[in-house]
Design a protein around this motif. Sequence first.
Motif, PDB file in Angstrom:
ATOM      1  N   ALA A  24       6.207   4.010 -16.095  1.00 25.58           N
ATOM      2  CA  ALA A  24       4.811   3.584 -16.241  1.00 25.58           C
ATOM      3  C   ALA A  24       4.256   2.937 -14.985  1.00 25.58           C
ATOM      4  O   ALA A  24       3.039   2.872 -14.803  1.00 25.58           O
ATOM      5  CB  ALA A  24       4.682   2.623 -17.423  1.00 25.58           C
ATOM      6  N   GLU A  25       5.125   2.442 -14.105  1.00 23.82           N
ATOM      7  CA  GLU A  25       4.673   1.749 -12.900  1.00 23.82           C
ATOM      8  C   GLU A  25       4.548   2.657 -11.682  1.00 23.82           C
ATOM      9  O   GLU A  25       4.169   2.204 -10.608  1.00 23.82           O
ATOM     10  CB  GLU A  25       5.608   0.573 -12.574  1.00 23.82           C
ATOM     11  CG  GLU A  25       5.457  -0.596 -13.520  1.00 23.82           C
ATOM     12  CD  GLU A  25       4.110  -1.296 -13.381  1.00 23.82           C
ATOM     13  OE1 GLU A  25       3.607  -1.431 -12.248  1.00 23.82           O
ATOM     14  OE2 GLU A  25       3.555  -1.706 -14.413  1.00 23.82           O
ATOM     15  N   HIS A  26       4.870   3.925 -11.839  1.00 29.68           N
ATOM     16  CA  HIS A  26       4.738   4.848 -10.707  1.00 29.68           C
ATOM     17  C   HIS A  26       3.288   5.290 -10.531  1.00 29.68           C
ATOM     18  O   HIS A  26       2.547   5.443 -11.502  1.00 29.68           O
ATOM     19  CB  HIS A  26       5.658   6.058 -10.874  1.00 29.68           C
ATOM     20  CG  HIS A  26       7.060   5.783 -10.470  1.00 29.68           C
ATOM     21  ND1 HIS A  26       8.043   5.454 -11.364  1.00 29.68           N
ATOM     22  CD2 HIS A  26       7.639   5.745  -9.241  1.00 29.68           C
ATOM     23  CE1 HIS A  26       9.179   5.234 -10.716  1.00 29.68           C
ATOM     24  NE2 HIS A  26       8.962   5.410  -9.420  1.00 29.68           N
ATOM     25  N   ARG A  27       2.896   5.477  -9.277  1.00 34.26           N
ATOM     26  CA  ARG A  27       1.536   5.893  -8.929  1.00 34.26           C
ATOM     27  C   ARG A  27       1.446   7.412  -9.002  1.00 34.26           C
ATOM     28  O   ARG A  27       1.964   8.114  -8.139  1.00 34.26           O
ATOM     29  CB  ARG A  27       1.186   5.378  -7.529  1.00 34.26           C
ATOM     30  CG  ARG A  27       1.290   3.860  -7.413  1.00 34.26           C
ATOM     31  CD  ARG A  27       1.118   3.387  -5.984  1.00 34.26           C
ATOM     32  NE  ARG A  27       1.321   1.947  -5.869  1.00 34.26           N
ATOM     33  CZ  ARG A  27       1.279   1.275  -4.727  1.00 34.26           C
ATOM     34  NH1 ARG A  27       1.041   1.924  -3.587  1.00 34.26           N
ATOM     35  NH2 ARG A  27       1.473  -0.032  -4.710  1.00 34.26           N
ATOM     36  N   ARG A  52       0.826  -1.220   0.000  1.00 41.18           N
ATOM     37  CA  ARG A  52       0.000   0.000   0.000  1.00 41.18           C
ATOM     38  C   ARG A  52       0.855   1.263   0.000  1.00 41.18           C
ATOM     39  O   ARG A  52       0.481   2.268  -0.582  1.00 41.18           O
ATOM     40  CB  ARG A  52      -0.930   0.024   1.218  1.00 41.18           C
ATOM     41  CG  ARG A  52      -2.206  -0.761   0.994  1.00 41.18           C
ATOM     42  CD  ARG A  52      -3.134  -0.705   2.173  1.00 41.18           C
ATOM     43  NE  ARG A  52      -3.612   0.639   2.445  1.00 41.18           N
ATOM     44  CZ  ARG A  52      -4.557   0.929   3.329  1.00 41.18           C
ATOM     45  NH1 ARG A  52      -5.125  -0.043   4.029  1.00 41.18           N
ATOM     46  NH2 ARG A  52      -4.936   2.159   3.538  1.00 41.18           N
ATOM     47  N   GLY A  53       2.004   1.223   0.669  1.00 39.22           N
ATOM     48  CA  GLY A  53       2.805   2.431   0.849  1.00 39.22           C
ATOM     49  C   GLY A  53       3.753   2.815  -0.266  1.00 39.22           C
ATOM     50  O   GLY A  53       4.150   3.973  -0.345  1.00 39.22           O
ATOM     51  N   PRO A  54       4.151   1.895  -1.146  1.00 40.62           N
ATOM     52  CA  PRO A  54       5.131   2.255  -2.179  1.00 40.62           C
ATOM     53  C   PRO A  54       4.629   3.302  -3.166  1.00 40.62           C
ATOM     54  O   PRO A  54       3.426   3.507  -3.336  1.00 40.62           O
ATOM     55  CB  PRO A  54       5.388   0.924  -2.899  1.00 40.62           C
ATOM     56  CG  PRO A  54       5.095  -0.106  -1.876  1.00 40.62           C
ATOM     57  CD  PRO A  54       3.937   0.447  -1.105  1.00 40.62           C
ATOM     58  N   LEU A  55       5.580   3.915  -3.855  1.00 41.81           N
ATOM     59  CA  LEU A  55       5.277   4.898  -4.891  1.00 41.81           C
ATOM     60  C   LEU A  55       5.109   4.243  -6.252  1.00 41.81           C
ATOM     61  O   LEU A  55       4.678   4.889  -7.201  1.00 41.81           O
ATOM     62  CB  LEU A  55       6.421   5.917  -4.995  1.00 41.81           C
ATOM     63  CG  LEU A  55       6.807   6.666  -3.723  1.00 41.81           C
ATOM     64  CD1 LEU A  55       7.984   7.586  -4.001  1.00 41.81           C
ATOM     65  CD2 LEU A  55       5.616   7.437  -3.188  1.00 41.81           C
ATOM     66  N   ALA A  56       5.473   2.961  -6.351  1.00 40.14           N
ATOM     67  CA  ALA A  56       5.447   2.285  -7.646  1.00 40.14           C
ATOM     68  C   ALA A  56       5.028   0.836  -7.468  1.00 40.14           C
ATOM     69  O   ALA A  56       5.185   0.249  -6.403  1.00 40.14           O
ATOM     70  CB  ALA A  56       6.824   2.339  -8.302  1.00 40.14           C
ATOM     71  N   GLY A  57       4.497   0.286  -8.559  1.00 40.75           N
ATOM     72  CA  GLY A  57       4.099  -1.114  -8.577  1.00 40.75           C
ATOM     73  C   GLY A  57       2.698  -1.320  -8.037  1.00 40.75           C
ATOM     74  O   GLY A  57       2.070  -0.402  -7.514  1.00 40.75           O
ATOM     75  N   HIS A 107      -3.405  -2.652  -9.851  1.00 43.50           N
ATOM     76  CA  HIS A 107      -2.335  -1.957 -10.566  1.00 43.50           C
ATOM     77  C   HIS A 107      -2.399  -0.438 -10.370  1.00 43.50           C
ATOM     78  O   HIS A 107      -3.426   0.112  -9.978  1.00 43.50           O
ATOM     79  CB  HIS A 107      -2.390  -2.343 -12.046  1.00 43.50           C
ATOM     80  CG  HIS A 107      -2.034  -3.789 -12.250  1.00 43.50           C
ATOM     81  ND1 HIS A 107      -0.747  -4.252 -12.192  1.00 43.50           N
ATOM     82  CD2 HIS A 107      -2.819  -4.885 -12.452  1.00 43.50           C
ATOM     83  CE1 HIS A 107      -0.735  -5.561 -12.368  1.00 43.50           C
ATOM     84  NE2 HIS A 107      -1.980  -5.968 -12.527  1.00 43.50           N
ATOM     85  N   PRO A 108      -1.284   0.244 -10.656  1.00 43.89           N
ATOM     86  CA  PRO A 108      -1.227   1.682 -10.413  1.00 43.89           C
ATOM     87  C   PRO A 108      -2.353   2.491 -11.061  1.00 43.89           C
ATOM     88  O   PRO A 108      -2.827   3.462 -10.460  1.00 43.89           O
ATOM     89  CB  PRO A 108       0.143   2.077 -10.977  1.00 43.89           C
ATOM     90  CG  PRO A 108       0.987   0.863 -10.764  1.00 43.89           C
ATOM     91  CD  PRO A 108       0.042  -0.291 -11.028  1.00 43.89           C
ATOM     92  N   ALA A 109      -2.805   2.105 -12.246  1.00 43.30           N
ATOM     93  CA  ALA A 109      -3.876   2.880 -12.895  1.00 43.30           C
ATOM     94  C   ALA A 109      -5.148   2.865 -12.056  1.00 43.30           C
ATOM     95  O   ALA A 109      -5.826   3.894 -11.924  1.00 43.30           O
ATOM     96  CB  ALA A 109      -4.153   2.321 -14.297  1.00 43.30           C
ATOM     97  N   GLU A 110      -5.479   1.709 -11.471  1.00 46.66           N
ATOM     98  CA  GLU A 110      -6.675   1.633 -10.615  1.00 46.66           C
ATOM     99  C   GLU A 110      -6.462   2.409  -9.323  1.00 46.66           C
ATOM    100  O   GLU A 110      -7.360   3.115  -8.848  1.00 46.66           O
ATOM    101  CB  GLU A 110      -7.021   0.171 -10.316  1.00 46.66           C
ATOM    102  CG  GLU A 110      -8.277   0.008  -9.482  1.00 46.66           C
ATOM    103  CD  GLU A 110      -8.700  -1.440  -9.271  1.00 46.66           C
ATOM    104  OE1 GLU A 110      -9.774  -1.646  -8.680  1.00 46.66           O
ATOM    105  OE2 GLU A 110      -7.958  -2.358  -9.689  1.00 46.66           O
ATOM    106  N   ILE A 111      -5.263   2.294  -8.758  1.00 43.34           N
ATOM    107  CA  ILE A 111      -4.927   3.042  -7.539  1.00 43.34           C
ATOM    108  C   ILE A 111      -5.090   4.541  -7.791  1.00 43.34           C
ATOM    109  O   ILE A 111      -5.690   5.259  -6.985  1.00 43.34           O
ATOM    110  CB  ILE A 111      -3.491   2.705  -7.083  1.00 43.34           C
ATOM    111  CG1 ILE A 111      -3.408   1.245  -6.620  1.00 43.34           C
ATOM    112  CG2 ILE A 111      -3.020   3.665  -5.985  1.00 43.34           C
ATOM    113  CD1 ILE A 111      -1.994   0.718  -6.459  1.00 43.34           C
ATOM    114  N   ASP A 112      -4.576   5.013  -8.914  1.00 42.14           N
ATOM    115  CA  ASP A 112      -4.664   6.441  -9.238  1.00 42.14           C
ATOM    116  C   ASP A 112      -6.098   6.873  -9.507  1.00 42.14           C
ATOM    117  O   ASP A 112      -6.473   8.015  -9.225  1.00 42.14           O
ATOM    118  CB  ASP A 112      -3.790   6.761 -10.452  1.00 42.14           C
ATOM    119  CG  ASP A 112      -2.302   6.689 -10.143  1.00 42.14           C
ATOM    120  OD1 ASP A 112      -1.932   6.792  -8.953  1.00 42.14           O
ATOM    121  OD2 ASP A 112      -1.513   6.514 -11.083  1.00 42.14           O
TER     122      ASP A 112
END
Length: 196
Positions: free
Chosen positions: A177-180, A15-20, A69-74
Amino acid sequence: MNPTDLVAGVDEAGRGPLAGPVAVAAVILDPTRPIAGLGDSKALSEARREALAPLVREYALAWHLEWVHPAEIDRINILQATLAGMSRALRALRPAPRSALVDGNRLPRDLPCPAQALVKGDAREPAIMAASILAKVARDEHMRALDQRFPGYGFALHKGYPTPEHLEALRRLGPCAEHRRSFAPVRALLAPSLLD
């Protein structure tokens, strides 16, 4: 086995990372096949987690790993994305759980079974411990693979968390591309400078 024994443990990693992605695991343990050495994945060594993960997959009555994935998180924010992943992981279990124990203090709204949130559940409940281990091992492996695809960020070492090394690489290389994009340190690099 009594169907009332079909209790799933649910936990996430990342949950905490900036990527992945966030990895969410749901596990129904088999009470007739206990797994020695389960514990909170954060308290276990990497080698111990990696030794336990295949045992969980082999001995559990059911398990499922869900990626957020990051797109859903964003799009919907980290909390809602994690809760959605938990719901999907539980829905995918076969046999279906009769109830669930979810690590943390929040429950998704649309769960397929009755559930209880358990604060620090990954240190108290074996099914959550098993889910914690599966999620952490899978996510670490995924981040090592991303390190090959996106060299220079150090994903294999920090797994996307905002370490000084990761923040320096982010400033030097810009987001991949993997960064949130919705996380502040990444968003700050994408926003036009207010000083111009």
